[in-house]
Scaffold this motif. Structure first.
Motif, PDB file in Angstrom:
ATOM      1  N   LYS A  32     -47.745 -10.243  85.724  1.00 30.95           N
ATOM      2  CA  LYS A  32     -48.697 -11.193  85.142  1.00 30.95           C
ATOM      3  C   LYS A  32     -47.984 -12.399  84.525  1.00 30.95           C
ATOM      4  CE  LYS A  32     -52.237  -7.670  84.321  1.00 30.95           C
ATOM      5  NZ  LYS A  32     -53.150  -7.025  83.333  1.00 30.95           N
ATOM      6  N   CYS A  35     -46.834 -11.261  80.615  1.00 32.24           N
ATOM      7  CA  CYS A  35     -46.305  -9.924  80.332  1.00 32.24           C
ATOM      8  C   CYS A  35     -45.796  -9.340  81.647  1.00 32.24           C
ATOM      9  CB  CYS A  35     -47.372  -9.019  79.718  1.00 32.24           C
ATOM     10  SG  CYS A  35     -48.800  -8.756  80.794  1.00 32.24           S
ATOM     11  N   CYS A  37     -46.828  -6.597  83.202  1.00 34.03           N
ATOM     12  CA  CYS A  37     -47.776  -5.727  83.909  1.00 34.03           C
ATOM     13  C   CYS A  37     -47.918  -6.176  85.364  1.00 34.03           C
ATOM     14  CB  CYS A  37     -49.149  -5.778  83.255  1.00 34.03           C
ATOM     15  SG  CYS A  37     -49.178  -5.069  81.611  1.00 34.03           S
ATOM     16  N   VAL A  49     -52.100  -2.586  82.084  1.00 33.66           N
ATOM     17  CA  VAL A  49     -52.375  -3.324  80.846  1.00 33.66           C
ATOM     18  C   VAL A  49     -51.324  -3.008  79.787  1.00 33.66           C
ATOM     19  CG1 VAL A  49     -54.868  -3.571  81.167  1.00 33.66           C
ATOM     20  CG2 VAL A  49     -53.952  -1.489  80.131  1.00 33.66           C
ATOM     21  N   CYS A  50     -51.166  -3.915  78.820  1.00 30.86           N
ATOM     22  CA  CYS A  50     -50.216  -3.733  77.724  1.00 30.86           C
ATOM     23  C   CYS A  50     -50.760  -4.517  76.528  1.00 30.86           C
ATOM     24  CB  CYS A  50     -48.835  -4.233  78.136  1.00 30.86           C
ATOM     25  SG  CYS A  50     -48.728  -6.033  78.202  1.00 30.86           S
ATOM     26  N   CYS A  53     -51.662  -8.357  77.389  1.00 34.30           N
ATOM     27  CA  CYS A  53     -52.838  -8.711  78.193  1.00 34.30           C
ATOM     28  C   CYS A  53     -54.105  -8.026  77.690  1.00 34.30           C
ATOM     29  CB  CYS A  53     -52.592  -8.480  79.680  1.00 34.30           C
ATOM     30  SG  CYS A  53     -52.077  -6.838  80.137  1.00 34.30           S
TER      31      CYS A  53
HETATM   32 ZN   LIG Z   1     -49.745  -6.758  80.198  1.00 35.07          ZN
END
Ligand SMILES: [Zn+2]
Length: 492
Positions: A32, A35, A37, A49-50, A53
């Motif tokens: 992304k 980040c 991901c 996801v993290c 995001c």
């Molecule tokens: Zn993320």
């Protein structure tokens, strides 16, 4: 087809449409924009996801270098001027699939500006200006179907949250739905050539919103515009615009006022519907993103990126016409994708007669691919195979009919041409006059009535004899030689 309100042709002719397009293109990075991901499409919801995001408090964005390079490359391909320094900004709005409550985008200092795309319209070339190209992150996705209690609930998938996008905003230079269609087709083609996106509309990698207004012909000021959103094919965009233009003309003609609003296109009905009043830029309360430094793409970096810019479709078409003595139409078909153009050029360089290769690709190959709904990448016959078959015909080793049969076998068996040619025992069209003589004698002996007709002056019967001899030779006779031998025997 779009159904259109009933207004007279005369009323419509008094007005001209003004169209501008906003296109979002997803960049083909592995991760992304802010980040690490994955951007992979189709993974189970909320698995990529993290904290960044998901918009969790305190998580800080880190800019993906590849996304910047891809965006810059696209901007270069679209003839934009790259701004050495651009600024990320927060675009504030509430939406359930936007957990931060703002989207990181670019506002008054975008990555690139002042570009253009050339389109062909009514036989002439027209430049459509590109106002700006900027980087931003995608939002998540609200799901309304595909899970057990979908009837009562909406689910949110944040896998898409933070996926890198470029937004390409055109000038309001587009004067008809056909021009809009052409602009989008050229834009997609250019982006595909750069390789920065797959432009897959079904997966949302390319999305288009259209701003459209009408004004009396000759008037300078723009009319009030509406924005048509969520249209998922170029064909539907053209239809939505046709409908929307007619609708606006009808409103204005009957003394009404156009409301500035966002409208959705319903493809089944061919109509647009008002959705919500359109936000103005100041509604978003843009301000510079405090968590990111200004983005600097200096001259050195720009030069490195420019080195990766491929030859673009329009330039390539022109060069191919002169390199291979093919027509513009040939070049157009053969550059539909970069892969096809690459393959064609490899075959054209390898073969003795590039024009023959161009013809074979367009007729024998594309025709069979279309009949089987296959893409060029899925063709059982490679361009090496096409080149080889072209050379065999060129050398008179096989006839056109034999080539067609061998291509059919390739498609039936899913094998490339050289393999089928080998397995079929390297068939040769027969140019052995002795063998052909015998066949012709047999055919003449078996059809005395036709011989009589021919000798009585009905020369078209010759075609019948050629057909009979070709059949007797199982398609392997050299048709030209058969013709000559026949004429000799029958003529006497
Ligand atoms: Zn993320």
């Amino acid at each position: 087809m779009a159904t259109t309100p009933d207004i007279s042709v005369g009323a419509r002719a008094k007005y001209e449409p003004v169209i501008g397009l906003e296109v979002h293109v997803q960049l083909l990075t592995a991760s992304k924009i802010f980040c690490s991901c994955s951007t992979r499409f189709g993974d189970p919801p909320n698995t990529n996801v993290c904290p960044v995001c998901l918009g969790l408090p305190g998580a800080l964005p880190v800019l993906n270098k590849k996304a910047v390079e891809f965006a810059t490359l696209a901007a270069m391909a679209l003839n934009c001027r790259i701004n050495e320094t651009s600024i990320f900004a927060r675009k504030n709005y509430f939406y359930p699939d936007l957990p931060k409550g703002y989207q990181i985008s670019q506002y008054d200092k975008p990555l690139a500006e002042f570009g253009f795309i050339e389109i062909k319209t009514n036989g002439t070339t027209k430049k459509i200006g590109i106002t700006r190209l900027h980087l931003e992150e995608d939002a998540g996705k609200s799901l309304h179907e595909g899970f057990p209690d979908a009837a009562e609930k909406t689910a949110i998938d944040l896998n898409r949250s933070g996926v890198p996008l470029i937004e390409i905003v055109s000038e309001p230079d587009i004067a008809s739905p056909d021009e809009a269609y052409e602009y989008l087709t050229r834009l997609k083609e250019i982006i595909l050539y750069t390789g920065v996106s797959d432009c897959n509309m079904e997966e949302g990698s390319l999305r288009c919103d259209a701003n459209v207004s009408v004004r009396p012909r000759g008037q300078k000021e723009f009319g009030t515009k509406t924005e048509v959103k969520n249209v998922n094919s170029f064909r539907f965009i053209r239809e939505a615009l046709i409908y929307e233009i007619e609708r606006q003309v009808e409103v204005v003609e009957s003394g009404g006022k156009i409301t500035q609003e966002t409208r959705l296109y319903n493809a089944d009905e061919g109509k647009t519907y008002g959705m919500r009043s359109k936000e103005q830029a100041h509604d978003y309360r843009y301000f510079p993103e405090p968590d990111l430094l200004p983005l600097v793409v200096d001259e050195k970096w720009q030069a490195e990126i420019r080195k990766t810019l491929p030859e673009l479709p329009e330039a390539r078409r022109k060069r191919m016409v002169s390199d291979y003595s093919i027509t513009e139409q040939d070049a157009h078909v053969l550059t539909l994708t970069r892969a096809l153009a690459d393959q064609f050029e490899a075959a054209a360089r390898a073969a003795k007669n590039p024009k023959r290769v161009a013809n074979l690709v367009q007729t024998e190959l594309m025709g069979r691919l279309k009949a089987k709904s296959l893409e060029i990448e899925q063709s059982p016959i490679s361009m090496t195979g096409v080149a080889m078959s072209a050379d065999l015909v060129e050398a008179g080793a096989i006839s056109g009919k034999m080539l067609k049969d061998l291509y059919d076998l390739s498609f039936e068996r899913g094998q490339d041409f050289p393999q089928v040619y080998e397995e079929e025992g390297r068939p040769q069209q027969s140019s052995d006059a002795g063998v052909l003589d015998r066949l012709i004698d047999e055919v003449i002996a078996a059809n005395p009535k036709q011989v009589e007709q021919y000798r009585a002056g009905k020369k078209t019967v010759a075609g019948f004899f050629v057909g009979q001899v070709m059949r007797a030779s199982k398609g392997q006779a050299n048709p030209q030689l058969v013709n000559e031998l026949l004429a000799k025997k029958l003529g006497s």
